[in-house]
Design a protein around this motif. Structure first.
Motif: not given
Length: 376
Positions: A143-157
């Motif tokens: 919820w705070k780190d852009e790096e975590a969010q990018k990884a989250f989107y990668f996994h869902w894609n």
């Protein structure tokens, strides 16, 4: 139409409007846009340990189908399908190292479930930077780190691309299990609060876009905010369904559960209805709890109860009485459900309860009374 009949019918219509405050020709209230799926969570991939085998069998899925169920949710811990040095904490770079052999095990369960006409909901129970449970050291905060969010989107894609040709009638993508804003992602009992609505919207919107990049018709589901308990008004316009929970109140559903209570051995005895500690618990509190979710369905947003049930330390008669009310309220509003597990401490098989007259079922201990409640 004869004048006398026309006048009579017009008078009846006027009376109906007067009594109800609405026209008889008014549009009927919307009902839940999601099917009323009924089923179970399958926990083959729930642990962050490496995925090496599966425990769900074709027999299990056939029994579900024969008993009238049509839904399974797969809670997945992302470290289980990665390659990295497990003697050390995972690094942000290693979060992208997909282990194809492990992912193929997930494929196997999904295709096996489809063989028995189950809708499969793929869920990241542990996503990069967040899990409701501790037990694996997260390198950042979703919820705070852009790096975590990018990884989250990668996994869902990755998952969306893998199943891009499967109909939304057969598969859905449940973004992240039971979101909350926990102070320390690696401390089970760290203070937590609701995820700020604008933050949840940003993450959910980008994840849905990563999924629908592969297939614009993919069905996306978001677990309720505040550990699954609260409707997310900030995403109503995003064509994302929402998932509630069937654990309220925890004094009933999680009695003596060590992961949910700091002092599990010193809790008031559960009753339903009745006085439990400093509160009186009964059906009216459930009606109030689920009303926001019922209202959400009337706004055209699909709702499903992705997890529900009761840990095995609650007396069986109390559990059945409480859960009868839970399911009655959900079912009356066309909201389906998934019990936390099929086999195990929340399940209908091998629950480990000490106060149940079990029936032998192909070597398993079947809680027939619980099964019959779910089949109603």
């Amino acid at each position: 139409m004869k004048r006398r009949i026309f006048i009579k019918n017009t008078s009846l219509l006027a009376a109906a409007v007067s009594l109800t405050g609405t026209s008889a020709f008014a549009k009927a209230p919307l009902k839940n846009t999601l099917p009323k799926w009924k089923g179970f969570n399958l926990l083959d991939f729930f642990s962050p340990r490496p995925f090496e085998k599966i425990s769900t069998t074709e027999d299990h899925l056939k029994w579900m189908q024969d008993w009238g169920f049509d839904f399974v949710r797969l809670p997945i811990a992302y470290p289980g399908y990665l390659k990295f040095d497990r003697s050390k904490n995972i690094t942000p770079e290693e979060v992208y190292n997909i282990n194809e052999v492990a992912v193929e095990l997930v494929d196997k369960v999904i295709y096996m479930a489809h063989k028995y006409n189950m809708h499969v909901s793929v869920n990241l129970h542990r996503a990069p930077g967040y899990c409701i449970n501790a037990g694996f050291h997260e390198p950042y905060n979703l919820w705070k780190d852009e790096e975590a969010q990018k990884a989250f989107y990668f996994h869902w894609n990755m998952w969306a691309k893998r199943y891009k040709n499967i109909s939304s009638k057969k598969i859905s993508f449940d973004l992240v299990n039971e979101p909350s804003m926990r102070e320390d992602m690696n401390d089970q009992h760290s203070p937590s609060s609701i995820v700020p609505g604008d933050v949840y919207r940003t993450v959910a919107k980008a994840a849905a876009e990563a999924i629908r990049k592969e297939n614009p018709n993919h069905l996306v589901i978001a677990d309720g905010n505040n550990v699954g308990n609260s409707v997310i008004p900030e995403i109503i316009d995003l064509n994302i369904a929402q998932s509630c929970r069937g654990y309220f109140p925890h004094a009933i559903s999680h009695y003596k559960a060590p992961w949910a209570n700091k002092d599990p051995e010193h809790l008031p005895e559960p009753k339903w209805p009745g006085q439990v500690g400093d509160q009186y618990v009964d059906r009216s509190m459930l009606v109030k709890y689920y009303q926001p979710w019922i209202d959400l369905t009337k706004k055209g947003v699909g709702v499903h109860c992705g997890e529900c049930g009761c840990w095995n330390k609650t007396p069986h008669d109390v559990f059945i009485a409480w859960f009868t009310d839970v399911l009655d309220i959900l079912s009356a509003n066309h909201i389906g459900f998934a019990i936390w597990n099929f086999i195990g401490d929340f399940g209908i098989l091998n629950s480990g309860r000490t106060d149940v007259a079990y029936e032998d079922w192909h070597g398993y201990k079947l809680d027939r009374k619980f099964l019959e409640l779910l089949q109603k």
